[in-house]
Write a protein that holds these residues in place. Structure first.
Motif, PDB file in Angstrom:
ATOM      1  N   UNK A   2       0.854  -1.016  -0.007  1.00 13.33           N
ATOM      2  CA  UNK A   2       0.036   0.119  -0.112  1.00 13.33           C
ATOM      3  C   UNK A   2       1.076   1.235  -0.015  1.00 13.33           C
ATOM      4  N   UNK A   3       2.054   1.346   0.417  1.00 14.33           N
ATOM      5  CA  UNK A   3       2.803   2.323   0.707  1.00 14.33           C
ATOM      6  C   UNK A   3       3.668   2.554  -0.455  1.00 14.33           C
ATOM      7  N   UNK A   4       3.956   1.405  -1.115  1.00 14.45           N
ATOM      8  CA  UNK A   4       4.608   1.761  -2.514  1.00 14.45           C
ATOM      9  C   UNK A   4       3.738   1.854  -3.394  1.00 14.45           C
ATOM     10  N   UNK A  12      -5.831  -0.252 -12.302  1.00 17.54           N
ATOM     11  CA  UNK A  12      -4.508  -0.920 -11.969  1.00 17.54           C
ATOM     12  C   UNK A  12      -4.709  -2.523 -11.761  1.00 17.54           C
ATOM     13  N   UNK A  13      -3.685  -3.194 -12.154  1.00 17.25           N
ATOM     14  CA  UNK A  13      -3.770  -4.575 -12.038  1.00 17.25           C
ATOM     15  C   UNK A  13      -3.631  -5.160 -10.623  1.00 17.25           C
ATOM     16  N   UNK A  14      -4.418  -6.084 -10.254  1.00 16.88           N
ATOM     17  CA  UNK A  14      -4.187  -6.700  -9.037  1.00 16.88           C
ATOM     18  C   UNK A  14      -2.971  -7.288  -8.866  1.00 16.88           C
ATOM     19  N   UNK A  15      -2.339  -7.247  -7.452  1.00 18.72           N
ATOM     20  CA  UNK A  15      -1.032  -7.543  -7.134  1.00 18.72           C
ATOM     21  C   UNK A  15      -1.193  -8.992  -6.445  1.00 18.72           C
ATOM     22  N   UNK A  16      -0.240  -9.914  -6.854  1.00 17.49           N
ATOM     23  CA  UNK A  16      -0.597 -11.178  -6.427  1.00 17.49           C
ATOM     24  C   UNK A  16       0.994 -11.784  -6.142  1.00 17.49           C
ATOM     25  N   UNK A  17       1.030 -12.454  -4.927  1.00 18.93           N
ATOM     26  CA  UNK A  17       2.440 -13.328  -4.436  1.00 18.93           C
ATOM     27  C   UNK A  17       2.015 -14.642  -3.924  1.00 18.93           C
TER      28      UNK A  17
END
Length: 218
Positions: free
Chosen positions: A11-13, A60-65
């Motif tokens: 979120x900060x990034x 904005x694309x979802x971020x996945x890890x």
């Protein structure tokens, strides 16, 4: 992986509000799980500027890890769910939804069930490359989706108020929140056992509470 710290760091990034946080896991404890952050925001796909032509923005694309299930515990799903509940509690979510879904690689499986299963792992029918929808750091994502097609999967979802777009709701009646929009530990809500059958199940953990009577405007 510490879910709360990961959400905060991303979120900060990104400097964007979150719409939702999801976690997807194959219905077998030894397989890794996938954490996805869904953003509320748009960007221009290209920096190109053409006079008189307005180029549309895209979500904005979802971020996945990818992350490993908690090791050395009697019930890895229970431990994962506990960490999710604690993260959702601290981020001010009203509730956490858990879906238990059966394998979709079977005769007569509805198309919507197949589509929902693929989307849970970040695969969308309208984008063959998936680059427009997902930014993934998940090397085993495709294999996990194939396992889920035969074994079934679990998917958790919560919508954070703190660090989320839901902070823009000025008065949602939740009397458990502090001034930051979150809540301090401990989380009083505990995980419930999985049903463990082949049926589609939905469990909702209510975290928020409204002690006031809210009157709608006329």
């Amino acid at each position: 992986m510490n879910i709360l710290e990961t959400v905060a760091d991303q979120s900060d990034a990104m400097r964007l509000p979150l719409y939702a946080v999801t976690v997807t896991a194959v219905a077998r404890e030894e397989a890794p799980a996938l954490l996805s952050l869904h953003w509320h925001g748009f960007f221009r796909q290209t920096p190109l500027h053409l006079p008189g032509l307005e180029l549309p923005a895209r979500p904005v694309p979802q971020w996945m890890a990818q992350f490993d299930m908690p090791p050395g515990v009697l019930d890895a799903f229970d431990a994962l769910e506990q960490s999710l509940l604690e993260a959702a509690w601290q981020l001010g979510a009203w509730d956490v939804e858990r879906l238990e879904r059966p394998a979709w690689w079977r005769l007569g499986a509805p198309a919507t069930e197949v589509s929902d299963g693929r989307r849970a792992f970040g695969y969308y029918e309208d984008d063959d490359s998936d680059n427009g929808h997902v930014m993934a750091d998940a090397p085993d994502r495709e294999e996990l989706m194939r396992l889920a097609a035969h074994r079934g999967y679990l998917r958790w979802l919560f919508r954070p108020r703190k660090r989320g777009i839901w902070a823009e709701v000025q008065d949602d009646g939740d009397d458990t929140l502090d001034e930051s929009g979150g809540r301090p530990l401990p989380c009083p809500v505990m995980p419930q056992p999985l049903h463990g059958d082949d049926a589609a199940r939905r469990t909702v953990y209510r975290l928020g509470r409204a002690d006031r009577i809210l009157l709608g405007g006329g």
